[in-house]
Motif scaffolding. Structure first.
Motif, short mmCIF file in Angstrom:
data_model
loop_
_atom_site.label_atom_id
_atom_site.label_comp_id
_atom_site.label_asym_id
_atom_site.label_seq_id
_atom_site.Cartn_x
_atom_site.Cartn_y
_atom_site.Cartn_z
N MET A 149 9.70 41.90 22.12
CA MET A 149 8.54 42.89 21.26
C MET A 149 8.61 44.14 21.76
SD MET A 149 6.95 41.50 18.83
CE MET A 149 7.53 42.73 17.76
N ASN A 191 -11.11 48.23 23.07
CA ASN A 191 -10.11 47.27 22.85
C ASN A 191 -8.84 47.62 22.79
OD1 ASN A 191 -11.90 44.89 22.90
ND2 ASN A 191 -10.66 44.05 21.21
N VAL A 238 -2.24 45.44 28.74
CA VAL A 238 -1.79 44.15 28.74
C VAL A 238 -0.33 44.04 28.38
CG1 VAL A 238 -1.84 41.60 27.69
CG2 VAL A 238 -4.19 42.79 28.36
N ALA A 244 2.85 43.25 30.40
CA ALA A 244 4.02 41.95 30.19
C ALA A 244 5.42 42.82 30.22
CB ALA A 244 3.64 41.63 28.85
N TYR A 245 5.35 44.10 30.01
CA TYR A 245 6.74 44.75 29.82
C TYR A 245 7.17 44.99 31.29
CZ TYR A 245 10.12 48.32 29.03
OH TYR A 245 11.21 49.12 29.12
N GLN A 282 5.99 43.37 33.84
CA GLN A 282 6.04 42.10 34.70
C GLN A 282 5.22 42.22 35.78
OE1 GLN A 282 7.89 38.95 34.00
NE2 GLN A 282 8.77 40.06 32.20
N LEU A 290 1.13 42.24 37.34
CA LEU A 290 -0.23 41.64 36.83
C LEU A 290 -1.43 42.55 37.07
CD1 LEU A 290 -0.99 38.84 35.72
CD2 LEU A 290 -1.49 38.15 37.89
N GLN A 346 -3.52 43.49 33.68
CA GLN A 346 -4.46 42.46 33.29
C GLN A 346 -5.57 42.53 34.14
OE1 GLN A 346 -2.59 38.73 33.03
NE2 GLN A 346 -0.93 39.28 31.65
N LEU A 347 -5.61 42.57 35.21
CA LEU A 347 -6.67 42.79 36.09
C LEU A 347 -7.52 43.90 35.67
CD1 LEU A 347 -7.12 40.81 37.92
CD2 LEU A 347 -6.19 42.32 39.88
N MET A 357 -13.64 45.15 30.83
CA MET A 357 -14.37 44.12 29.92
C MET A 357 -15.76 44.18 30.61
SD MET A 357 -12.74 40.85 28.61
CE MET A 357 -11.17 40.80 28.34
N VAL A 364 -7.25 40.29 18.41
CA VAL A 364 -6.65 40.84 19.50
C VAL A 364 -6.55 39.94 20.55
CG1 VAL A 364 -7.15 42.45 21.45
CG2 VAL A 364 -7.44 43.01 19.18
N LEU A 415 -3.28 38.18 20.04
CA LEU A 415 -2.18 39.03 20.83
C LEU A 415 -2.05 38.89 22.00
CD1 LEU A 415 -2.58 42.40 18.38
CD2 LEU A 415 -0.71 40.88 18.53
N TYR A 416 -3.12 38.78 22.74
CA TYR A 416 -3.11 38.75 24.31
C TYR A 416 -2.27 37.52 24.77
CZ TYR A 416 -6.71 42.34 24.99
OH TYR A 416 -7.36 43.54 25.06
N LEU A 442 1.28 38.06 24.41
CA LEU A 442 1.79 38.88 25.53
C LEU A 442 1.87 38.13 26.66
CD1 LEU A 442 0.22 42.14 24.44
CD2 LEU A 442 2.86 41.78 24.60
N GLY A 443 1.29 37.04 26.76
CA GLY A 443 1.37 36.41 27.99
C GLY A 443 0.13 36.52 28.79
N ALA A 444 -0.96 36.73 28.33
CA ALA A 444 -2.26 36.81 29.06
C ALA A 444 -3.22 35.79 28.76
CB ALA A 444 -2.73 38.19 29.09
N ILE A 465 -6.96 36.19 30.06
CA ILE A 465 -7.55 37.48 29.56
C ILE A 465 -7.86 37.41 28.02
CG2 ILE A 465 -7.48 39.95 28.91
CD1 ILE A 465 -7.50 39.40 31.91
N GLY A 505 10.36 43.69 26.34
CA GLY A 505 10.52 43.00 27.65
C GLY A 505 11.13 41.86 27.52
N GLN A 506 11.15 41.36 28.79
CA GLN A 506 11.77 39.77 28.91
C GLN A 506 10.41 38.99 28.69
OE1 GLN A 506 12.06 41.17 32.61
NE2 GLN A 506 14.24 41.22 32.82
N ALA A 507 10.58 37.94 28.38
CA ALA A 507 9.51 36.88 28.09
C ALA A 507 8.84 36.47 29.15
CB ALA A 507 9.86 35.73 27.16
N VAL A 508 7.65 36.33 29.40
CA VAL A 508 6.95 35.95 30.59
C VAL A 508 6.97 34.65 30.84
CG1 VAL A 508 5.49 38.10 30.64
CG2 VAL A 508 4.69 35.98 29.43
N PHE A 554 3.05 33.47 35.14
CA PHE A 554 2.84 34.56 35.35
C PHE A 554 1.36 35.17 35.38
CE2 PHE A 554 3.41 39.14 35.54
CZ PHE A 554 2.74 39.68 34.39
N SER A 555 0.66 34.47 34.52
CA SER A 555 -0.69 35.00 34.77
C SER A 555 -1.61 33.71 34.64
CB SER A 555 -1.04 35.80 33.64
OG SER A 555 -1.26 35.32 32.51
N ILE A 615 -4.15 35.24 39.24
CA ILE A 615 -5.22 36.44 38.83
C ILE A 615 -6.13 36.53 39.76
CG2 ILE A 615 -7.05 37.26 37.31
CD1 ILE A 615 -5.27 36.84 34.92
#
Lengths: 99, 664, 184
Positions: free
Chosen positions: A1, A39, A46, A50-51, A53, A55, A58-59, A65, C43, C46-47, C50-52, C55, C121-124, C128-129, C134
């Protein structure tokens, strides 16, 4: 993506948030636009996480939040207090800072 | 030299600083405890202080008789700044000691006279503080004058110069609430100060030039270097001497800065006698005499000085003929005699100038004090006459107007005698003092320049004429007013100094009789290249003849029957007509100055104050203030209190920052 | 990229934008709140893409679940009034839209000029999460911020309680009253 996709979406959300803050007179709607802006930032975090790689992005969203939640609590309490004094929630009536 | 070194030269020399410190001590005592001393006490303290200075001067003279080169006593280092080193030192040599003797001697007599004279002032005004103030100022003056004559460098001289100017101001305006419109005396004092200032400006420039060219302000060093500097830069010495001349014209009332002296007659008569006849005005003559070494290098400057003096002498003498106030006649006479002195020191015949300075101190002080005595007597007579009639007004009666006097010879015989002697001495009748000193001047002039000699002789003729006129108008004939009818002789305190001065005026010629030349041998140790004074018989006879002719003419015009009666116009008015009017109005010099100098200056000042200061400068400053205020008013519109407005501003700022980041 | 992927992303993006527009334009505050809820949930999807997942779930629980509920409570409490349409501040609308458009344009410019990564990007991987990873990161590297966040929440709680408490009958301890419009 492709990243540009997500960046574009995020920017659009942010711009919409700005519009909401500037143009609405109801403080609750203003707050909600604020949440929209948060948001959009979260989305960007996020996406980059992901791009790359990594973490940590996300933290960061995690912390955003929680902080947003705290801020909403206090902000709404503030609105309630002002309403009790002024009997209106029109933002344009709160102009005592006029100099 | 320090105190010890100079004591080794001669023990009396150590006393030199006392000539300054004794008057200072006197004034401090009067200032601090004067109230408790009473009138006689204050006067005694002041006179003793000045008398003490006189005694010290005599002792210094005795010392100089044995050690004729004298010496320099350094008290303290005043300024040490790079190349400039100025110290407070006393120069003990014959020239300065001569001046000290004259100043303190005549000064002491005038102090004693003032005790009696100012007594009536206190009685009229009931302000005993004034009495004390008068003597404090007098002592201050003596102190400063001593600083002036005893200094060994130009800067200390300048300190004394300014100091006597200050005391002159304080004393002229002594009765500061009197005079025309209640402010006339203060105005006269201000005029004296301002005109003197112009002269001081010239002297200051000369001082700057001196330091620039010589690197020092010390007399001895400058006079040594004078020939060398003159050879290297003759223009500099010329400039120095001419600027010094400007200072001299201010202080010694020569053309064109003499206008303050007649107005200074607004002060009490002792002040006029001491300051404006005998001492302060001679400071200019002393300066030129001291700086002979400089003037000798530039004969052109010498010529200028000579002509300034000669023209002043003649000019002032003409004005004196037309004056009606007894003190104004004497004032213009002073200016004229100073002209004589300035002429002759300009010629280089310094001894003649100092001789005339000394004799003039005697007879001019005598004349002024005598005039004071006359005025006192007439005032007394006026009070007497009007007390009888029950009036008490003093307004329109001017005790100094000669037209109201007359016949005082019988009412005030002692005053008449001394005044006569003083007047004859001034006119130059042998064998009185004035004859010898004036004769030396004329002799020197006859050798130097015939034109100047003619001018001076004419001035001498006029001198005799106006002296005779004054004598006749005041003392002879019938009294022309009630006041002079009832005039009374003055008390002893007033007449005793007069007698002493009269003796000096008569016998003072002994100082430098042709043949003995006492003064000359005395002075030649301090002055370079003095031409020995000669007694030229033809010149002497001519001057004597001229003087007698002047007196005779005055008697013919004013004294013959019918003697000048009350209410008659001045006998000179008809023959001279327009000329007499000019003389009476002092050739309208004051009016000329006022129109040409004072009024433009005042309009410049008005312009600067009004248009420039208020308009431009205040306008700029105030304008900036109002600019800021209106700017703030405009900016305040942004603070409208609406939160959304503020949010808009914030977003605007964000957009700007991002623009910058994008474009970077 | 496959067509299906494109379609999915487009649909989700469309929903996000439409709900955003709905939020800022609805006159009724309740509608606005509901639009926002929709936005949040989209959203969250969407997260997940994106592999989260963690979250995403946190988003739904915290944001859509508690914050929005809080908002709705307050809206109902204050009887959200209908404010008049006319804009009292002159030029606010125009300038607002202008500035937002400028912002948008600048961001696009920024992306184009500086070159954001356009490749995917590569797929996760699924590991990963996970909550484990986390959690590990949270309590190891970010322990201090974690504890501070707790402090922030505490402060917010205390603040909210303090600001909304009822004044006691003798008026002591009440917040200073806001002055009326008349006296400035």
């Amino acid at each position: 993506m492709p990243m540009s996709y997500f960046i574009g979406l995020s920017v659009v959300m942010f711009a919409m948030g700005i519009l909401g803050v500037l143009l609405r007179r109801n403080p609750l709607v203003v707050f909600m636009s604020l949440e929209l802006m948060f948001n959009s930032a979260n989305l960007l975090f996020v996406a980059f996480s992901a791009y790359h790689q990594v973490l940590d992005g996300q933290l960061f969203v995690f912390f955003v939040m929680t902080t947003a939640a705290a801020e909403v609590a206090v902000g709404l309490a503030l609105i309630v207090a002002v309403f009790k004094a002024k009997r209106t929630i029109d933002l344009d009536q709160m102009s005592s800072l006029k100099g | 030299m320090s105190l010890n070194e100079i004591a080794s030269l001669h023990p009396f020399f150590q006393l030199a600083p006392l000539v300054v410190f004794l008057p200072v001590l006197g004034l401090l005592i009067n200032l601090l405890v004067g109230k408790r001393l009473g009138e006689k006490g204050i006067g005694a303290v002041a006179s003793l202080a000045t008398g003490g200075a006189f005694v010290v001067a005599v002792l210094l003279a005795v010392g100089l008789a044995q050690v004729s080169e004298g010496g320099t006593l350094t008290l303290a280092n005043w300024i040490t700044l790079g190349d400039l080193g100025v110290s407070w030192s006393f120069r003990i040599d014959t020239l300065s000691v001569l001046m000290m003797l004259v100043v303190s001697g005549v000064g002491t007599l005038i102090h004693i006279y003032s005790i009696g004279y100012m007594h009536s002032d206190v009685r009229h005004n009931e302000d005993p503080g004034r009495f004390r103030r008068f003597f404090v100022y007098l002592n201050l003056f003596i102190a400063f004058m001593m600083v002036l004559v005893s200094s060994d460098n130009f800067l200390m001289l300048f300190v004394g110069w300014e100091g006597v100017g200050l005391c002159s101001y304080l004393l002229i305006g002594f009765w500061f609430e009197k005079g025309a419109d209640g402010i006339g005396n203060a105005r006269a004092a201000k005029k004296a100060f301002v005109v003197n200032r112009i002269g001081d400006f010239g002297l200051l420039i000369a001082l700057f030039l001196l330091f620039y060219n010589f690197g020092t302000l010390n007399f001895a060093e400058i006079f040594e270097k004078a020939p060398a500097v003159a050879a290297a830069a003759p223009g500099a010495i010329m400039a120095i001497t001419l600027f010094m001349l400007l200072g001299v014209t201010g202080k010694s009332a020569q053309l064109p800065l003499f206008v303050w002296l007649p107005d200074a007659m607004a002060g009490p008569t002792p002040v006029s006698a001491l300051i404006h006849a005998a001492t302060m005005v001679t400071a200019g003559v002393y300066l030129v005499a001291r700086s002979q070494a400089l003037y000798f290098e530039v004969p052109a400057a010498q010529n200028v000085v000579m002509w300034v003096g000669a023209l002043t002498a003649f000019f002032a003498a003409t004005i004196a003929v037309g004056q009606n106030d007894i003190k104004k006649v004497l004032a213009y006479s002073t200016i004229s005699q100073l002209g004589f002195m300035v002429t002759v020191v300009g010629m280089g015949a310094t001894v003649a100038g100092m001789f005339h300075l000394t004799t003039q101190a005697f007879f001019k002080a005598l004349l002024f004090l005598g005039a004071g005595s006359v005025i006192l007597g007439v005032e007394h007579g006026h009070a007497h006459a009007h007390a009888k009639a029950g009036e008490h007004g003093h307004d329109s009666f001017d005790p100094q107007d000669m037209r109201e006097m007359g016949g005082l010879r019988k009412r005030m015989p002692l005053t008449f005698t001394v005044y006569l002697l003083g007047g004859l001495s001034m006119a130059g009748i042998a064998p009185l003092a004035g004859f010898f000193s004036k004769d030396e001047i004329l002799a020197a002039a006859s050798e130097k320049s015939i034109a100047v000699y003619v001018l001076l002789t004419a001035a001498a003729f006029l001198t005799a004429f106006y002296v005779g006129r004054q004598l006749v108008m005041v003392f002879f004939g019938k009294p022309r007013s009630d006041a002079s009818e009832k005039a009374a002789e003055s008390p002893l305190l007033v007449t005793l100094p007069l007698i002493i001065l009269a003796l000096l005026a008569v016998f003072g010629g002994a100082l430098n009789l042709p043949g003995s030349h006492l003064l000359e041998t005395w002075l030649e140790h301090s002055l370079p290249e003095t031409a020995p004074g000669q007694f030229v018989l033809p010149v002497a006879l001519i001057s004597l003849g001229i003087a007698l002719l002047g007196l005779l003419l005055a008697w013919l015009v004013y004294g013959r029957k019918p003697i000048f009666e009350k209410g008659q116009p001045d006998p000179l008015r008809r023959p001279l007509n327009g000329l007499f009017k000019a003389l009476e109005n002092k050739w309208w010099v004051d009016e000329l100055y006022h129109a040409v100098i004072v009024r433009p200056y005042q309009s410049i000042a008005q312009f600067s104050a009004g248009a420039v200061d208020q308009g431009v400068i205040d306008g700029v400053v105030n304008g900036m203030g109002s600019l800021v205020r209106s700017g703030a008013k405009w900016w305040r519109r942004f603070q409208n209190g609406y939160i959304r407005s503020y949010a808009l501003t914030i977003v605007f700022g964000v957009v700007l920052v991002i623009t910058y980041l994008v474009l970077r | 990229m496959s067509l299906g992927l494109i379609f999915m992303y487009s649909a989700l993006a469309l929903v996000v934008v439409v709900s955003g527009i709905g939020l800022i334009t609805s006159r009724n505050a309740i509608y606005a709140a509901l639009f926002l809820v929709l936005n949040f949930i989209t959203v969250a999807l969407l997260y997940i893409v994106l592999g989260a997942p963690f979250i995403a779930l946190a988003q739904v629980t915290v944001y859509a679940g508690s914050i929005m509920v809080l908002f709705l409570f307050v809206i109902m409490l204050l009887g959200a009034e209908q404010l008049p349409i006319a804009e009292p501040l002159r030029g606010q609308r125009v300038l607002g839209i202008l500035l937002a458009a400028a912002f948008l344009a600048e961001m696009v410019l920024f992306v184009l000029l500086r070159g954001a990564p356009t490749v995917a990007g590569q797929a996760v991987s699924p590991e990963f999460s996970t909550p484990t990873t986390i959690g590990m990161l949270l309590f190891e590297r970010y322990l201090l911020p974690f504890e501070m966040t707790a402090g922030v929440l505490l402060a917010a709680t205390v603040g909210a309680i303090f600001m909304t408490r009822q004044p006691r009958p003798d008026r002591k301890g009440a917040l200073p009253a806001v002055p009326e419009e008349g006296k400035e």
